[in-house]
Design a protein around this motif. Structure first.
Motif, PDB file in Angstrom:
ATOM      1  N   GLY A  86      35.673  44.548  48.304  1.00 35.26           N
ATOM      2  CA  GLY A  86      35.311  45.487  49.361  1.00 35.26           C
ATOM      3  C   GLY A  86      35.263  44.867  50.743  1.00 35.26           C
ATOM      4  N   ASN A  87      34.884  43.603  50.827  1.00 38.49           N
ATOM      5  CA  ASN A  87      34.765  42.922  52.123  1.00 38.49           C
ATOM      6  C   ASN A  87      36.024  42.144  52.503  1.00 38.49           C
ATOM      7  OD1 ASN A  87      32.058  43.772  52.370  1.00 38.49           O
ATOM      8  ND2 ASN A  87      31.376  42.062  51.101  1.00 38.49           N
ATOM      9  N   ASN A  88      37.072  42.273  51.679  1.00 41.43           N
ATOM     10  CA  ASN A  88      38.275  41.458  51.910  1.00 41.43           C
ATOM     11  C   ASN A  88      39.542  42.288  51.734  1.00 41.43           C
ATOM     12  OD1 ASN A  88      37.041  38.616  52.152  1.00 41.43           O
ATOM     13  ND2 ASN A  88      36.152  39.361  50.228  1.00 41.43           N
ATOM     14  N   ALA A  89      39.636  43.345  52.516  1.00 44.47           N
ATOM     15  CA  ALA A  89      40.770  44.263  52.389  1.00 44.47           C
ATOM     16  C   ALA A  89      42.101  43.617  52.756  1.00 44.47           C
ATOM     17  CB  ALA A  89      40.536  45.493  53.260  1.00 44.47           C
ATOM     18  N   ASP A  90      42.057  42.501  53.494  1.00 44.32           N
ATOM     19  CA  ASP A  90      43.300  41.835  53.906  1.00 44.32           C
ATOM     20  C   ASP A  90      43.715  40.740  52.925  1.00 44.32           C
ATOM     21  OD1 ASP A  90      41.108  40.309  54.496  1.00 44.32           O
ATOM     22  OD2 ASP A  90      41.840  39.615  56.446  1.00 44.32           O
ATOM     23  N   VAL A  91      43.002  40.631  51.795  1.00 47.97           N
ATOM     24  CA  VAL A  91      43.335  39.653  50.753  1.00 47.97           C
ATOM     25  C   VAL A  91      43.853  40.401  49.530  1.00 47.97           C
ATOM     26  CG1 VAL A  91      42.422  37.860  49.225  1.00 47.97           C
ATOM     27  CG2 VAL A  91      41.593  38.030  51.583  1.00 47.97           C
ATOM     28  N   THR A  92      44.909  39.879  48.906  1.00 54.48           N
ATOM     29  CA  THR A  92      45.497  40.503  47.725  1.00 54.48           C
ATOM     30  C   THR A  92      44.929  39.861  46.465  1.00 54.48           C
ATOM     31  OG1 THR A  92      47.549  40.961  48.919  1.00 54.48           O
ATOM     32  CG2 THR A  92      47.650  41.000  46.511  1.00 54.48           C
ATOM     33  N   PHE A  93      44.432  40.697  45.545  1.00 55.54           N
ATOM     34  CA  PHE A  93      43.848  40.219  44.290  1.00 55.54           C
ATOM     35  C   PHE A  93      44.780  40.586  43.134  1.00 55.54           C
ATOM     36  CE2 PHE A  93      40.359  40.410  47.160  1.00 55.54           C
ATOM     37  CZ  PHE A  93      39.330  39.598  46.678  1.00 55.54           C
ATOM     38  N   ILE A  94      45.135  39.601  42.306  1.00 58.31           N
ATOM     39  CA  ILE A  94      45.960  39.838  41.118  1.00 58.31           C
ATOM     40  C   ILE A  94      45.145  39.411  39.898  1.00 58.31           C
ATOM     41  CG2 ILE A  94      48.076  39.217  39.888  1.00 58.31           C
ATOM     42  CD1 ILE A  94      49.291  38.583  42.672  1.00 58.31           C
ATOM     43  N   GLY A  95      44.739  40.388  39.080  1.00 57.07           N
ATOM     44  CA  GLY A  95      43.926  40.107  37.902  1.00 57.07           C
ATOM     45  C   GLY A  95      44.755  40.179  36.633  1.00 57.07           C
ATOM     46  N   LEU A  96      44.644  39.163  35.794  1.00 55.69           N
ATOM     47  CA  LEU A  96      45.416  39.094  34.551  1.00 55.69           C
ATOM     48  C   LEU A  96      44.527  39.387  33.349  1.00 55.69           C
ATOM     49  CD1 LEU A  96      47.424  35.801  35.291  1.00 55.69           C
ATOM     50  CD2 LEU A  96      48.067  38.162  35.827  1.00 55.69           C
ATOM     51  N   ASP A  97      44.939  40.336  32.532  1.00 55.27           N
ATOM     52  CA  ASP A  97      44.202  40.738  31.335  1.00 55.27           C
ATOM     53  C   ASP A  97      42.823  41.271  31.692  1.00 55.27           C
ATOM     54  OD1 ASP A  97      44.646  41.122  28.635  1.00 55.27           O
ATOM     55  OD2 ASP A  97      43.521  39.348  28.039  1.00 55.27           O
ATOM     56  N   ILE A  98      42.767  42.021  32.776  1.00 48.99           N
ATOM     57  CA  ILE A  98      41.526  42.651  33.226  1.00 48.99           C
ATOM     58  C   ILE A  98      41.734  44.159  33.196  1.00 48.99           C
ATOM     59  CG2 ILE A  98      39.891  42.896  35.134  1.00 48.99           C
ATOM     60  CD1 ILE A  98      40.787  40.105  36.072  1.00 48.99           C
ATOM     61  N   GLY A  99      41.014  44.834  32.299  1.00 49.20           N
ATOM     62  CA  GLY A  99      41.211  46.265  32.119  1.00 49.20           C
ATOM     63  C   GLY A  99      40.082  47.089  32.696  1.00 49.20           C
ATOM     64  N   ALA A 100      40.189  48.400  32.536  1.00 49.70           N
ATOM     65  CA  ALA A 100      39.194  49.319  33.081  1.00 49.70           C
ATOM     66  C   ALA A 100      37.803  49.024  32.528  1.00 49.70           C
ATOM     67  CB  ALA A 100      39.598  50.757  32.763  1.00 49.70           C
ATOM     68  N   GLY A 101      37.729  48.632  31.266  1.00 48.88           N
ATOM     69  CA  GLY A 101      36.442  48.333  30.660  1.00 48.88           C
ATOM     70  C   GLY A 101      35.745  47.131  31.274  1.00 48.88           C
ATOM     71  N   ASP A 102      36.520  46.249  31.892  1.00 47.54           N
ATOM     72  CA  ASP A 102      35.951  45.062  32.538  1.00 47.54           C
ATOM     73  C   ASP A 102      35.484  45.362  33.957  1.00 47.54           C
ATOM     74  OD1 ASP A 102      36.759  43.468  30.270  1.00 47.54           O
ATOM     75  OD2 ASP A 102      38.800  43.550  31.063  1.00 47.54           O
ATOM     76  N   LEU A 103      35.900  46.512  34.482  1.00 44.73           N
ATOM     77  CA  LEU A 103      35.593  46.871  35.873  1.00 44.73           C
ATOM     78  C   LEU A 103      34.544  47.977  35.977  1.00 44.73           C
ATOM     79  CD1 LEU A 103      39.328  46.954  36.994  1.00 44.73           C
ATOM     80  CD2 LEU A 103      37.662  45.223  37.697  1.00 44.73           C
TER      81      LEU A 103
END
Length: 372
Positions: free
Chosen positions: A113-130
């Protein structure tokens, strides 16, 4: 004197302004530059698993594309530690963060939320983890069609000549169930093609945890020593250690999961590893980072995507695989593996991703209550 002092003051203020502008321009330039950071979860880049595979893929991409790259290892195994490493990477000017494994779910929620100018790539992270968190545009998370590599491993094992197999899952969560049901489907398909369905048996159990211990090793001892199981697909965190400990006592075989576990499994016994049902972490990293560099992030932006086969011929491009670099099977060849991949990709071979009940099968499947 007053005029001279005023002139000196003006010059000094001008220099300060120029230095300030220069620093701002440099900071802005660094922020716009693609700089890749990978952060480890609870392991290290030598774990021969998620971290090492992700690190090597990030490093290879960065070196090939002239991109600055660094990895960070959190001080401990907690969300707070992972958040601290994410913030450190951002403070250091890294603009693309690659995060391997479901443990990063909470850390993503806390930091994006505080880093809109940074790109995050999550591997093996699903809806249940979020949780209920809705991904913003600067985040992409990949999950995988586990039933396909599970199918591949089961098919290959039966084609290789194994007739008594076992599936040892960790906890009965959807990803593990898909691996297991895919494995049974693969065993069944190969057995029917060979006309030996009445001779193939699959023992099937969940350990109830993601690590090996004496209780689970004892259960595997019974499979290998008393029920004459030849090979076990050990699927779920570190539970594979119990399968390997039991297999080592009788010369049994083990199938790895998620990454190429050949080196880890063979450390317990020569040629113990038959193959590994892999998630294509390297392919995911390369595809996502390439999209960032090419300005095509919109195809990943704000999505959780289930990745599977994308090519009938380019094995390395697929997001689910068996490893060919460490191939040791003799009866089931790489060419036959390629043909199997093509059949699945083209729809000739169907693999169900359902987890409500075990798919129909002609082989014998013996299911057991959870070990824990």
């Amino acid at each position: 004197m007053k005029k001279f002092a005023l002139s000196v003051l003006c010059i000094a203020l001008t220099l300060v302004s120029l230095v300030s502008c220069s620093k701002k321009e440099a900071a802005s330039s660094k922020k716009n530059e693609m700089r890749v950071a990978m952060i480890t979860d609870s392991g290290d880049i030598t774990d021969q698993s998620f971290n090492q595979t992700t690190y090597e893929a990030c490093k290879k991409f960065s070196e090939s594309n002239g991109v600055n790259f660094k990895y960070y290892k959190p001080a401990g195994d907690s969300t707070a530690d992972r958040v601290a490493s994410i913030n450190a990477a951002i403070d250091d000017g890294y603009t693309v963060l690659v995060l391997p494994g479901y443990l990063f779910g909470e850390a993503i929620v806390e930091t994006v939320g505080n880093n809109a100018d940074v790109t995050f790539i999550g591997l093996d992270i699903g809806a249940g983890d979020l949780g209920d968190f809705k991904l913003p545009a600067n985040v992409f998370c990949a999950v995988y069609s586990e039933e396909i590599p599970g199918f591949m491993a089961g098919y290959a094992a039966v084609k290789e000549g194994y007739r008594h197999l076992g599936f040892l899952g960790g906890m009965a969560v959807p990803a593990v169930i898909r691996y297991g049901y895919g494995f049974v489907q693969g065993c069944n398909k190969a057995a029917e093609e060979l006309g030996v369905a009445d001779k193939v048996t699959v023992e099937y159990v969940y350990g109830g945890q993601f690590y090996g211990d004496q209780t689970i090793t004892a259960a595997m001892d019974a499979w290998y020593s008393q029920r004459n199981v030849e090979v076990v697909f050990a699927c779920g965190g570190g539970i594979w250690t119990s399968a390997c400990e039991a297999a080592a006592k009788v010369g049994g075989k083990v199938i790895g999961v998620d990454t190429d576990q050949t080196a880890q499994i063979n450390a317990y016994g020569k040629d113990m590893c038959v193959t590994s049902a892999m998630k294509g972490l390297g392919a995911t990293v390369n595809a996502a980072l390439s999209a960032v560099k090419a300005g095509n992030w919109n195809q990943y932006s704000g999505k959780i995507s289930t990745l599977g086969l994308v090519s009938a011929t380019d094995l390395e491009a697929n997001f689910v695989q068996l490893p060919t670099a460490t191939w040791s099977m003799k009866k089931f060849t790489v060419d036959e593996y390629k043909a199997m991949v093509a059949d699945i990709y083209n729809g000739k071979t169907k693999v169900s991703n359902g987890i409500d009940e075990l798919p129909a099968h002609a082989v014998t499947v013996n299911t057991y209550p959870n070990l824990k």
